[in-house]
Design a protein around this motif. Structure first.
Motif, PDB file in Angstrom:
ATOM      1  N   LEU A   1       1.917  -2.081   0.808  1.00 50.94           N
ATOM      2  CA  LEU A   1       0.912  -1.660   1.787  1.00 50.94           C
ATOM      3  C   LEU A   1       1.104  -2.380   3.109  1.00 50.94           C
ATOM      4  CD1 LEU A   1      -2.269  -1.739  -0.516  1.00 50.94           C
ATOM      5  CD2 LEU A   1      -1.023   0.297   0.230  1.00 50.94           C
ATOM      6  N   PRO A   2       0.784  -1.719   4.215  1.00 50.98           N
ATOM      7  CA  PRO A   2       0.878  -2.387   5.516  1.00 50.98           C
ATOM      8  C   PRO A   2      -0.236  -3.413   5.679  1.00 50.98           C
ATOM      9  CG  PRO A   2      -0.083  -0.205   5.774  1.00 50.98           C
ATOM     10  CD  PRO A   2       0.372  -0.302   4.342  1.00 50.98           C
ATOM     11  N   ASP A   3       0.017  -4.433   6.502  1.00 51.45           N
ATOM     12  CA  ASP A   3      -0.975  -5.477   6.728  1.00 51.45           C
ATOM     13  C   ASP A   3      -2.211  -4.884   7.378  1.00 51.45           C
ATOM     14  OD1 ASP A   3      -2.120  -7.963   6.771  1.00 51.45           O
ATOM     15  OD2 ASP A   3      -1.162  -8.581   8.637  1.00 51.45           O
ATOM     16  N   GLY A   4      -3.381  -5.330   6.948  1.00 49.76           N
ATOM     17  CA  GLY A   4      -4.626  -4.835   7.509  1.00 49.76           C
ATOM     18  C   GLY A   4      -5.764  -4.933   6.512  1.00 49.76           C
ATOM     19  N   LEU A   5      -6.905  -4.368   6.884  1.00 50.22           N
ATOM     20  CA  LEU A   5      -8.100  -4.460   6.058  1.00 50.22           C
ATOM     21  C   LEU A   5      -7.919  -3.763   4.712  1.00 50.22           C
ATOM     22  CD1 LEU A   5     -11.061  -5.298   5.704  1.00 50.22           C
ATOM     23  CD2 LEU A   5     -11.718  -3.177   6.882  1.00 50.22           C
ATOM     24  N   LEU A   6      -7.276  -2.592   4.715  1.00 49.70           N
ATOM     25  CA  LEU A   6      -7.091  -1.863   3.464  1.00 49.70           C
ATOM     26  C   LEU A   6      -6.314  -2.708   2.454  1.00 49.70           C
ATOM     27  CD1 LEU A   6      -7.285   0.676   1.735  1.00 49.70           C
ATOM     28  CD2 LEU A   6      -5.187   1.507   2.847  1.00 49.70           C
ATOM     29  N   ARG A   7      -5.202  -3.333   2.907  1.00 56.22           N
ATOM     30  CA  ARG A   7      -4.424  -4.165   1.989  1.00 56.22           C
ATOM     31  C   ARG A   7      -5.236  -5.358   1.503  1.00 56.22           C
ATOM     32  NH1 ARG A   7       1.229  -6.670   3.894  1.00 56.22           N
ATOM     33  NH2 ARG A   7       0.043  -8.588   4.286  1.00 56.22           N
ATOM     34  N   ALA A   8      -6.027  -5.946   2.374  1.00 52.05           N
ATOM     35  CA  ALA A   8      -6.843  -7.098   1.978  1.00 52.05           C
ATOM     36  C   ALA A   8      -7.838  -6.712   0.895  1.00 52.05           C
ATOM     37  CB  ALA A   8      -7.568  -7.669   3.189  1.00 52.05           C
ATOM     38  N   VAL A   9      -8.506  -5.568   1.071  1.00 47.32           N
ATOM     39  CA  VAL A   9      -9.499  -5.123   0.094  1.00 47.32           C
ATOM     40  C   VAL A   9      -8.826  -4.777  -1.235  1.00 47.32           C
ATOM     41  CG1 VAL A   9     -11.190  -3.338  -0.466  1.00 47.32           C
ATOM     42  CG2 VAL A   9     -11.109  -4.302   1.843  1.00 47.32           C
ATOM     43  N   VAL A  10      -7.731  -3.997  -1.177  1.00 44.59           N
ATOM     44  CA  VAL A  10      -7.027  -3.610  -2.403  1.00 44.59           C
ATOM     45  C   VAL A  10      -6.496  -4.840  -3.129  1.00 44.59           C
ATOM     46  CG1 VAL A  10      -5.036  -2.377  -3.324  1.00 44.59           C
ATOM     47  CG2 VAL A  10      -6.434  -1.330  -1.543  1.00 44.59           C
ATOM     48  N   THR A  11      -5.977  -5.802  -2.372  1.00 43.08           N
ATOM     49  CA  THR A  11      -5.445  -7.020  -2.985  1.00 43.08           C
ATOM     50  C   THR A  11      -6.541  -7.810  -3.689  1.00 43.08           C
ATOM     51  OG1 THR A  11      -3.696  -7.187  -1.318  1.00 43.08           O
ATOM     52  CG2 THR A  11      -4.224  -9.179  -2.549  1.00 43.08           C
ATOM     53  N   CYS A  12      -7.677  -7.961  -3.046  1.00 38.28           N
ATOM     54  CA  CYS A  12      -8.775  -8.702  -3.668  1.00 38.28           C
ATOM     55  C   CYS A  12      -9.268  -8.004  -4.934  1.00 38.28           C
ATOM     56  CB  CYS A  12      -9.928  -8.870  -2.676  1.00 38.28           C
ATOM     57  SG  CYS A  12      -9.594 -10.045  -1.354  1.00 38.28           S
ATOM     58  N   VAL A  13      -9.384  -6.679  -4.867  1.00 38.84           N
ATOM     59  CA  VAL A  13      -9.877  -5.933  -6.026  1.00 38.84           C
ATOM     60  C   VAL A  13      -8.869  -5.958  -7.168  1.00 38.84           C
ATOM     61  CG1 VAL A  13     -10.556  -3.656  -6.873  1.00 38.84           C
ATOM     62  CG2 VAL A  13     -11.378  -4.457  -4.650  1.00 38.84           C
ATOM     63  N   VAL A  14      -7.618  -5.628  -6.853  1.00 38.21           N
ATOM     64  CA  VAL A  14      -6.602  -5.513  -7.902  1.00 38.21           C
ATOM     65  C   VAL A  14      -6.156  -6.891  -8.396  1.00 38.21           C
ATOM     66  CG1 VAL A  14      -4.287  -4.690  -8.456  1.00 38.21           C
ATOM     67  CG2 VAL A  14      -5.815  -3.283  -7.054  1.00 38.21           C
TER      68      VAL A  14
END
Length: 544
Positions: free
Chosen positions: A494-507
């Motif tokens: 995933l590209p750096d940004g809010l989406l990756r941060a959220v997905v990383t924390c969840v997964v």
């Protein structure tokens, strides 16, 4: 005396209120960063001013209330004239809070200089203006604590932990209006202190103070529902407040000692951006943002459980039930350790994405510098939880004096570590060094407190506590490995940004948490069931 099931229900209710409050607190931080940024002159100026009432409350009222109010109220309601005693205590508290708040508001320039000396003049002026608006919060923080602790002593735990939700809602609305009216930090030059107008100051600081006022006032109806009919009563003779005053004095001494260490940290954080050769540098606002992340697991588990157990500890101490105190303390430390070990390890691995979510409106450089501070703080999270539980035992015995030597040692570690960081590290790392010194101080505090408590309560159930922490550490190792691997995979996908941060924390966080719980099951850690039972019961009730 509160039963074990009652303690668990109380802890679960408080944890749910704290969870909602913390989520809203994160949203509040996000909106605030959108308004004034996470670093820079304005952010640091507001941070110093807005934390002054919190620091002063902790210094002048918070610890004193913890030390005297719950034990005194628990005893008061066991005798016929109990409500009269509580009325006198509340009246005295309200009057003292009003007088101290007025004096300290007038002294705003001196306080700003004490906590942030080496800053540009325009930043100092802005911080002082903010402080005139923010320091009156001290009175309402005190009212909230007084009423809330009386409710806790009466067995009504929920309102005290849910009231901050109102505070956050009011502040979020006010900060949001600020962004709408004046624009976001990325759209304007609001980060520069010299550009601020009186309207901007009034809206931002006024919203923060209005939230604290609301937090205190919402407890008034709850007090009536709990059957506490307060009316002002004067006169201290024969009320038994002399003993409470002695406890309060020693509590105040200990808190003053602790604040001396924190002043060194605050001044170093204030000086760091000015001493650096440009760029984004962690200052007071960055330290506070990192502390917000650090406090999440502590607030959700440690504070909720410790508050629920404190009433029980106070009753056991009053009844001279050393075995009961030891068992309650051991249970609290073990359950807290179960969560804080996992939280510390996973937050260390996920510091970058977690900070990215908390500071989603900040630039990438600010997120990076705050994430480093988070890592330095979370290594001390398990020790912080153990130290917090030990404090409750000292307060239950009204022995604030016994903690003073420990607090002196902790303050020396914090101040000394911060000064060493200033002497040997570049300004960009001063706040990280201060955060690491804070973590070391919690280890010192937890170990010293356990050693002193052994003599008072005939031991602290050390072998059982140690076995739990060893097993929890073994269980968290595969969880960290899984979370770190998932984090790297998602960084590639995933590209750096809010989406990756959220997905990383969840997964990554979810996988790591699941592995941890599974490992605890394999190791047959019984404390896990003790803490999950009330949560599962609440979920089943919600389905019905």
């Amino acid at each position: 005396m509160t039963s074990p099931s009652g303690v668990r229900r109380g802890a679960a209710l408080m944890a749910s209120g704290t969870a909602v409050s913390r989520v809203l607190g994160l949203l509040r931080g996000i909106v605030l960063v959108a308004a004034i940024g996470a670093t820079g002159q304005a952010a640091d100026a507001f941070d110093v001013a807005n934390k002054l009432p919190n620091v002063l409350y902790m210094l002048l009222a918070g610890g004193v209330l913890n030390a005297i109010l719950v034990p005194q109220v628990v005893r008061a309601y066991k005798r016929e004239a109990g409500q009269e005693y509580v009325d006198r205590l509340l009246t005295l508290g309200f009057v003292m809070l009003a007088g101290v708040s007025l004096v300290l508001t007038v002294a705003a320039p001196l306080l700003v200089h004490l906590y942030a000396a080496d800053v540009p003049p325009s930043q100092a002026t802005l911080a002082t203006t903010f402080a005139y608006w923010c320091i009156p919060q001290l009175f309402f923080y005190g009212v909230y604590a007084l009423l809330g602790q009386v409710l806790n002593a009466r067995g009504s735990f929920g309102p005290y932990m849910w009231a901050p939700v109102v505070n956050n809602v009011v502040a979020i609305a006010g900060f949001g209006v600020f962004v709408v009216v004046f624009g976001s930090a990325q759209q304007t030059d609001v980060a520069t202190a010299a550009t601020w107008t009186s309207g901007q100051v009034a809206l931002l600081a006024g919203a923060s103070t209005a939230g604290v006022v609301a937090q205190a006032l919402v407890l008034v109806p709850a007090l009536r529902r709990a059957g506490v009919g307060y009316r002002p009563r004067w006169g201290l003779r024969g009320s038994g407040l002399g003993r409470a005053g002695q406890v309060a004095t020693w509590t105040f001494v200990g808190l003053v000692v602790g604040q001396l260490g924190f002043i060194v940290v605050s001044r170093a954080a204030a000086a760091a951006p000015h001493a650096a050769d440009g760029g984004v540098v962690a200052g007071n606002a960055a330290y506070t943002a990192a502390f917000l992340v650090f406090m999440l697991p502590h607030s959700l588990v440690t504070v909720s459980l410790a508050t629920a157990l404190f009433t029980r500890l106070s009753g056991q101490a009053h009844d001279e039930d050393a075995d009961g105190v030891r068992a309650t303390f051991s249970y609290g430390v073990r359950v807290v350790g179960l969560f804080t070990i996992a939280a510390a390890a996973l937050l260390f691995v996920l510091s970058r994405p977690v900070t990215g979510i908390v500071l989603m409106t900040a630039d990438r450089e600010s997120v990076e510098v705050v994430a480093l501070v988070v890592q330095a703080m979370v290594v001390g999270l398990p020790a912080f939880g153990a130290w917090s539980m030990a404090q409750r035992v000292f307060y239950a015995y009204e022995d604030a004096r016994g903690m003073v030597p420990i607090q002196v040692a902790m303050a020396v570690v914090v101040a000394g570590g911060t000064l060493l960081a200033q002497a040997f590290l570049p300004p960009r790392s001063w706040v990280v060094g201060a955060a690491l010194a804070m973590s070391v101080s919690y280890v010192v505090g937890a170990v010293a407190a356990a050693w002193l408590l052994r003599r008072r309560i005939g031991g602290v159930d050390g072998p059982r506590i140690l076995r739990l922490h060893v097993r929890a550490t073994l269980a968290v190792l595969p969880a960290v490995a899984v979370a770190a691997t998932a984090t790297r995979v998602l960084a590639l996908a995933l590209p750096d940004g809010l989406l990756r941060a959220v997905v990383t924390c969840v997964v990554a966080g979810g996988l790591g948490g699941a592995v941890y719980v599974g490992a605890l099951r394999l190791l047959r850690v019984e404390e896990l069931d003790g803490m999950l039972r009330p949560v599962l019961a609440r979920l089943r009730g919600a389905r019905r």
